[in-house]
Design an enzyme around this catalytic site. Structure first.
Site, short mmCIF file in Angstrom:
data_model
loop_
_atom_site.label_atom_id
_atom_site.label_comp_id
_atom_site.label_asym_id
_atom_site.label_seq_id
_atom_site.Cartn_x
_atom_site.Cartn_y
_atom_site.Cartn_z
N ASP A 49 24.50 -18.16 -13.42
CA ASP A 49 24.10 -19.55 -13.65
C ASP A 49 24.13 -19.91 -15.14
O ASP A 49 24.18 -19.04 -16.00
CB ASP A 49 22.67 -19.76 -13.15
N LYS A 71 24.99 -24.83 -13.39
CA LYS A 71 24.75 -26.22 -12.99
C LYS A 71 24.24 -27.02 -14.19
O LYS A 71 23.37 -26.57 -14.91
CB LYS A 71 23.71 -26.27 -11.88
N MET A 184 11.30 -27.94 -15.19
CA MET A 184 12.20 -29.09 -15.14
C MET A 184 11.46 -30.41 -15.41
O MET A 184 11.81 -31.44 -14.85
CB MET A 184 12.94 -29.15 -13.78
N1 SAH Z 1 14.33 -19.23 -12.16
C1 SAH Z 1 13.96 -19.80 -13.44
C2 SAH Z 1 13.66 -21.27 -13.35
C3 SAH Z 1 14.86 -22.12 -12.97
S1 SAH Z 1 14.48 -23.85 -12.97
C4 SAH Z 1 12.76 -19.01 -14.00
O1 SAH Z 1 12.16 -18.22 -13.27
O2 SAH Z 1 12.43 -19.19 -15.18
C5 SAH Z 1 14.99 -24.30 -14.61
C6 SAH Z 1 13.79 -24.65 -15.46
O3 SAH Z 1 13.14 -23.46 -15.90
C7 SAH Z 1 14.13 -25.40 -16.74
O4 SAH Z 1 14.29 -26.78 -16.51
C8 SAH Z 1 12.89 -25.11 -17.57
O5 SAH Z 1 11.81 -25.93 -17.16
C9 SAH Z 1 12.56 -23.68 -17.16
N2 SAH Z 1 13.13 -22.68 -18.10
C10 SAH Z 1 14.03 -21.72 -17.82
N3 SAH Z 1 14.28 -20.95 -18.90
C11 SAH Z 1 13.50 -21.44 -19.89
C12 SAH Z 1 13.28 -21.07 -21.25
N4 SAH Z 1 13.91 -20.03 -21.82
N5 SAH Z 1 12.39 -21.80 -21.98
C13 SAH Z 1 11.73 -22.83 -21.42
N6 SAH Z 1 11.89 -23.22 -20.15
C14 SAH Z 1 12.76 -22.53 -19.39
#
Ligand code: SAH
Length: 269
Positions: A49, A71, A184
Protein backbone atom coordinates in the site's frame (compact mmCIF):
# COMPACT_ATOMS: atom_id res chain seq x y z
CA UNK A 1 7.54 -28.30 20.03
CA UNK A 2 6.55 -28.23 16.37
CA UNK A 3 6.03 -24.77 14.92
CA UNK A 4 2.79 -24.45 13.01
CA UNK A 5 3.44 -22.94 9.61
CA UNK A 6 0.66 -23.27 7.08
CA UNK A 7 3.02 -22.38 4.24
CA UNK A 8 5.33 -25.37 4.63
CA UNK A 9 5.46 -27.55 1.49
CA UNK A 10 3.07 -30.50 1.58
CA UNK A 11 4.20 -34.11 1.06
CA UNK A 12 3.75 -33.64 -2.69
CA UNK A 13 6.43 -30.92 -2.42
CA UNK A 14 4.02 -28.22 -3.57
CA UNK A 15 3.40 -25.34 -1.17
CA UNK A 16 -0.28 -24.85 -0.34
CA UNK A 17 -1.62 -21.50 -1.57
CA UNK A 18 -0.88 -19.03 1.22
CA UNK A 19 -0.78 -15.30 1.84
CA UNK A 20 0.82 -13.44 4.75
CA UNK A 21 -1.06 -10.28 5.73
CA UNK A 22 1.78 -8.28 7.22
CA UNK A 23 1.90 -5.00 9.15
CA UNK A 24 4.68 -2.68 7.96
CA UNK A 25 4.48 -0.48 11.06
CA UNK A 26 4.09 3.27 11.05
CA UNK A 27 7.04 4.18 8.82
CA UNK A 28 10.28 3.91 10.80
CA UNK A 29 11.89 0.73 9.45
CA UNK A 30 13.17 -0.13 12.93
CA UNK A 31 9.56 -0.51 14.08
CA UNK A 32 9.10 -3.46 11.74
CA UNK A 33 8.81 -6.86 13.45
CA UNK A 34 11.57 -9.42 12.88
CA UNK A 35 8.94 -11.71 11.39
CA UNK A 36 7.83 -9.08 8.87
CA UNK A 37 11.45 -8.46 7.86
CA UNK A 38 12.05 -12.19 7.37
CA UNK A 39 8.90 -12.69 5.32
CA UNK A 40 9.77 -9.71 3.11
CA UNK A 41 13.16 -11.23 2.42
CA UNK A 42 11.66 -14.64 1.61
CA UNK A 43 8.62 -13.54 -0.41
CA UNK A 44 8.29 -14.28 -4.11
CA UNK A 45 5.74 -11.46 -4.45
CA UNK A 46 4.91 -8.41 -2.32
CA UNK A 47 1.65 -6.48 -2.73
CA UNK A 48 1.89 -3.17 -0.86
CA UNK A 49 0.00 0.00 0.00
CA UNK A 50 0.83 3.69 -0.25
CA UNK A 51 1.57 4.08 3.48
CA UNK A 52 4.45 1.59 3.44
CA UNK A 53 7.76 3.45 3.83
CA UNK A 54 10.60 3.35 1.31
CA UNK A 55 13.04 1.93 3.86
CA UNK A 56 10.71 -1.00 4.46
CA UNK A 57 10.31 -1.65 0.73
CA UNK A 58 14.11 -1.58 0.41
CA UNK A 59 14.19 -4.87 2.37
CA UNK A 60 12.63 -6.71 -0.59
CA UNK A 61 15.47 -8.38 -2.51
CA UNK A 62 15.98 -7.27 -6.12
CA UNK A 63 14.20 -9.34 -8.75
CA UNK A 64 11.14 -10.23 -6.65
CA UNK A 65 7.67 -9.36 -7.90
CA UNK A 66 6.36 -6.08 -6.45
CA UNK A 67 2.83 -4.72 -6.85
CA UNK A 68 2.02 -1.16 -5.74
CA UNK A 69 -1.72 -1.09 -5.11
CA UNK A 70 -1.49 2.15 -3.11
CA UNK A 71 -4.56 4.21 -2.61
CA UNK A 72 -4.84 7.98 -2.76
CA UNK A 73 -7.41 9.69 -0.48
CA UNK A 74 -10.91 9.37 -1.89
CA UNK A 75 -9.56 7.43 -4.87
CA UNK A 76 -8.78 3.72 -4.88
CA UNK A 77 -6.05 3.39 -7.47
CA UNK A 78 -6.54 -0.38 -7.51
CA UNK A 79 -10.08 -1.50 -6.62
CA UNK A 80 -10.34 -3.82 -3.63
CA UNK A 81 -11.79 -6.63 -5.77
CA UNK A 82 -8.71 -6.52 -8.03
CA UNK A 83 -6.38 -6.67 -5.05
CA UNK A 84 -8.20 -9.75 -3.81
CA UNK A 85 -8.03 -11.39 -7.24
CA UNK A 86 -4.31 -10.60 -7.51
CA UNK A 87 -3.59 -12.23 -4.11
CA UNK A 88 -5.55 -15.33 -5.07
CA UNK A 89 -3.77 -15.60 -8.43
CA UNK A 90 -0.26 -15.18 -6.98
CA UNK A 91 -0.91 -17.68 -4.20
CA UNK A 92 -2.39 -20.12 -6.73
CA UNK A 93 0.87 -19.94 -8.70
CA UNK A 94 2.58 -21.42 -5.63
CA UNK A 95 4.33 -18.18 -4.71
CA UNK A 96 5.03 -17.02 -1.20
CA UNK A 97 2.92 -13.86 -1.08
CA UNK A 98 3.21 -10.97 1.37
CA UNK A 99 0.33 -8.50 1.49
CA UNK A 100 2.03 -5.53 3.18
CA UNK A 101 -0.07 -2.83 4.83
CA UNK A 102 0.87 0.32 6.74
CA UNK A 103 0.70 0.11 10.53
CA UNK A 104 -1.26 -2.94 11.70
CA UNK A 105 -3.14 -4.77 8.94
CA UNK A 106 -6.15 -5.24 11.22
CA UNK A 107 -6.64 -1.54 12.02
CA UNK A 108 -8.64 0.27 9.32
CA UNK A 109 -6.82 -1.78 6.71
CA UNK A 110 -9.68 -3.63 4.98
CA UNK A 111 -8.01 -6.84 6.04
CA UNK A 112 -11.33 -8.51 6.78
CA UNK A 113 -12.40 -8.17 3.16
CA UNK A 114 -9.13 -9.69 1.94
CA UNK A 115 -9.38 -12.57 4.43
CA UNK A 116 -12.89 -13.31 3.15
CA UNK A 117 -11.74 -13.38 -0.49
CA UNK A 118 -8.81 -15.66 0.37
CA UNK A 119 -11.01 -18.02 2.40
CA UNK A 120 -13.54 -18.16 -0.44
CA UNK A 121 -10.75 -19.19 -2.83
CA UNK A 122 -9.38 -21.78 -0.42
CA UNK A 123 -6.16 -19.82 0.12
CA UNK A 124 -4.62 -19.97 3.60
CA UNK A 125 -3.78 -16.73 5.40
CA UNK A 126 -1.61 -15.73 8.32
CA UNK A 127 -1.70 -12.33 10.00
CA UNK A 128 1.51 -10.66 11.18
CA UNK A 129 0.64 -7.63 13.33
CA UNK A 130 2.41 -4.29 13.06
CA UNK A 131 2.84 -1.10 15.10
CA UNK A 132 -0.31 0.89 14.48
CA UNK A 133 -0.19 4.69 14.04
CA UNK A 134 -1.82 5.23 17.45
CA UNK A 135 1.05 3.49 19.25
CA UNK A 136 3.71 5.16 17.12
CA UNK A 137 2.26 8.67 17.45
CA UNK A 138 1.82 8.56 21.22
CA UNK A 139 5.24 6.97 21.74
CA UNK A 140 6.92 9.60 19.58
CA UNK A 141 5.19 12.35 21.55
CA UNK A 142 6.21 10.82 24.87
CA UNK A 143 2.74 9.99 26.15
CA UNK A 144 0.95 6.77 27.06
CA UNK A 145 -2.22 5.63 25.32
CA UNK A 146 -3.80 4.79 28.67
CA UNK A 147 -2.98 5.97 32.17
CA UNK A 148 -4.49 5.17 35.54
CA UNK A 149 -5.11 8.81 36.32
CA UNK A 150 -6.12 9.98 32.83
CA UNK A 151 -7.65 7.31 30.63
CA UNK A 152 -8.87 3.87 31.63
CA UNK A 153 -9.99 3.12 28.11
CA UNK A 154 -8.84 3.58 24.58
CA UNK A 155 -10.99 3.93 21.48
CA UNK A 156 -9.78 3.78 17.88
CA UNK A 157 -12.23 5.26 15.38
CA UNK A 158 -12.15 6.33 11.77
CA UNK A 159 -13.26 9.79 10.69
CA UNK A 160 -15.28 7.99 8.02
CA UNK A 161 -17.88 8.15 10.81
CA UNK A 162 -18.37 11.81 9.80
CA UNK A 163 -18.87 11.03 6.12
CA UNK A 164 -21.76 12.62 4.26
CA UNK A 165 -24.80 13.22 6.44
CA UNK A 166 -23.74 10.49 8.83
CA UNK A 167 -22.99 12.28 12.10
CA UNK A 168 -21.62 9.99 14.80
CA UNK A 169 -23.21 9.97 18.24
CA UNK A 170 -20.86 12.59 19.72
CA UNK A 171 -22.12 12.09 23.27
CA UNK A 172 -20.81 8.50 23.31
CA UNK A 173 -17.44 9.61 21.87
CA UNK A 174 -17.08 12.55 24.30
CA UNK A 175 -15.73 10.74 27.36
CA UNK A 176 -13.31 12.23 29.87
CA UNK A 177 -11.99 8.85 31.02
CA UNK A 178 -10.70 7.66 27.66
CA UNK A 179 -8.21 8.37 24.93
CA UNK A 180 -9.95 8.78 21.60
CA UNK A 181 -7.79 8.20 18.53
CA UNK A 182 -9.19 9.23 15.18
CA UNK A 183 -7.65 7.79 12.01
CA UNK A 184 -8.12 9.65 8.70
CA UNK A 185 -9.40 12.69 10.61
CA UNK A 186 -7.20 15.53 9.36
CA UNK A 187 -9.71 16.96 6.86
CA UNK A 188 -12.54 16.64 9.41
CA UNK A 189 -10.89 18.40 12.33
CA UNK A 190 -13.48 21.21 12.48
CA UNK A 191 -16.41 18.78 12.64
CA UNK A 192 -14.58 16.57 15.17
CA UNK A 193 -13.77 19.43 17.57
CA UNK A 194 -17.25 20.93 17.26
CA UNK A 195 -18.96 17.57 17.69
CA UNK A 196 -16.95 16.58 20.77
CA UNK A 197 -17.70 19.94 22.46
CA UNK A 198 -21.37 19.52 21.63
CA UNK A 199 -21.15 15.99 23.00
CA UNK A 200 -20.04 17.32 26.36
CA UNK A 201 -16.24 17.66 26.46
CA UNK A 202 -14.86 20.94 27.89
CA UNK A 203 -13.77 23.68 25.48
CA UNK A 204 -10.17 23.40 26.73
CA UNK A 205 -9.99 19.58 26.37
CA UNK A 206 -6.56 18.53 24.98
CA UNK A 207 -6.15 17.52 21.32
CA UNK A 208 -2.98 16.55 19.48
CA UNK A 209 -2.32 16.06 15.79
CA UNK A 210 0.68 13.98 14.72
CA UNK A 211 1.64 13.74 11.05
CA UNK A 212 4.17 11.20 9.74
CA UNK A 213 4.60 9.69 13.19
CA UNK A 214 7.94 7.89 13.65
CA UNK A 215 9.39 9.31 10.42
CA UNK A 216 12.11 12.00 10.23
CA UNK A 217 9.52 14.44 8.81
CA UNK A 218 7.21 13.96 11.82
CA UNK A 219 5.29 17.12 12.73
CA UNK A 220 2.72 17.80 15.43
CA UNK A 221 0.34 20.35 16.92
CA UNK A 222 -0.95 20.36 20.48
CA UNK A 223 -4.00 22.42 21.45
CA UNK A 224 -7.58 22.27 22.62
CA UNK A 225 -10.95 21.44 21.09
CA UNK A 226 -11.48 25.21 20.75
CA UNK A 227 -8.22 26.36 19.22
CA UNK A 228 -7.08 23.34 17.16
CA UNK A 229 -8.96 24.20 13.93
CA UNK A 230 -7.34 27.67 13.84
CA UNK A 231 -3.91 26.27 14.77
CA UNK A 232 -4.13 23.78 11.92
CA UNK A 233 -5.26 26.46 9.47
CA UNK A 234 -2.26 28.61 10.48
CA UNK A 235 0.18 25.68 10.35
CA UNK A 236 -1.20 22.97 8.03
CA UNK A 237 0.03 19.42 8.54
CA UNK A 238 0.43 16.81 5.79
CA UNK A 239 -1.11 13.33 5.59
CA UNK A 240 -0.95 10.76 7.06
CA UNK A 241 -2.02 12.42 10.28
CA UNK A 242 -3.59 11.10 13.45
CA UNK A 243 -5.94 12.94 15.84
CA UNK A 244 -5.47 12.15 19.54
CA UNK A 245 -8.09 13.48 21.97
CA UNK A 246 -7.78 13.08 25.71
CA UNK A 247 -6.24 14.09 28.95
CA UNK A 248 -3.14 11.92 28.27
CA UNK A 249 -2.10 14.62 25.77
CA UNK A 250 -1.49 16.97 28.72
CA UNK A 251 1.12 14.53 30.09
CA UNK A 252 3.42 15.29 27.17
CA UNK A 253 4.87 18.65 28.16
CA UNK A 254 7.23 17.18 30.74
CA UNK A 255 8.46 14.32 28.60
CA UNK A 256 12.00 14.33 27.17
CA UNK A 257 10.79 12.14 24.28
CA UNK A 258 9.07 15.16 22.75
CA UNK A 259 12.41 16.73 21.93
CA UNK A 260 13.37 13.88 19.68
CA UNK A 261 11.35 13.00 16.59
CA UNK A 262 12.25 9.32 16.84
CA UNK A 263 11.30 9.18 20.50
CA UNK A 264 14.73 8.03 21.68
CA UNK A 265 15.30 8.85 25.33
CA UNK A 266 18.65 10.04 26.62
CA UNK A 267 19.94 7.90 29.53
CA UNK A 268 19.05 9.24 32.97
CA UNK A 269 22.24 10.10 34.85
N1 SAH B 1 -3.44 0.25 9.27
C1 SAH B 1 -2.97 1.59 9.57
C2 SAH B 1 -4.05 2.63 9.42
C3 SAH B 1 -4.55 2.79 8.00
S1 SAH B 1 -5.76 4.08 7.86
C4 SAH B 1 -2.37 1.59 11.00
O1 SAH B 1 -2.56 0.62 11.73
O2 SAH B 1 -1.72 2.57 11.36
C5 SAH B 1 -4.72 5.44 7.39
C6 SAH B 1 -4.64 6.46 8.50
O3 SAH B 1 -3.74 6.01 9.51
C7 SAH B 1 -4.10 7.81 8.08
O4 SAH B 1 -5.10 8.62 7.51
C8 SAH B 1 -3.64 8.36 9.42
O5 SAH B 1 -4.74 8.83 10.17
C9 SAH B 1 -3.11 7.11 10.11
N2 SAH B 1 -1.64 6.95 9.94
C10 SAH B 1 -1.00 5.94 9.34
N3 SAH B 1 0.34 6.09 9.42
C11 SAH B 1 0.54 7.24 10.12
C12 SAH B 1 1.70 7.93 10.55
N4 SAH B 1 2.95 7.48 10.30
N5 SAH B 1 1.53 9.09 11.25
C13 SAH B 1 0.30 9.54 11.53
N6 SAH B 1 -0.83 8.93 11.15
C14 SAH B 1 -0.71 7.78 10.46
Amino acid sequence: MARRDAALPSESGRRPAHVYLVGAGSGDVELLTLKAARLLQEADAVVYDRLVGEEVLALIPAGRERYDVGKARGHHSVPQAEIGALLVRLAGEGKSVVRLKGGDPGVFGRMGEELAVLAEAGVGAEIVPGITAASAACAAMGIPLTDRAHAQQLRLVTAQLCRGDGEPDWSTLARRDETLIIYMGLAKIDAICRGLRRGGLPDDWPVMLVANASLPEQASLVGTLTDMPAKLAAEPLPSPCLVVVGSVVSMGAASPARRNGRGDLAPLS
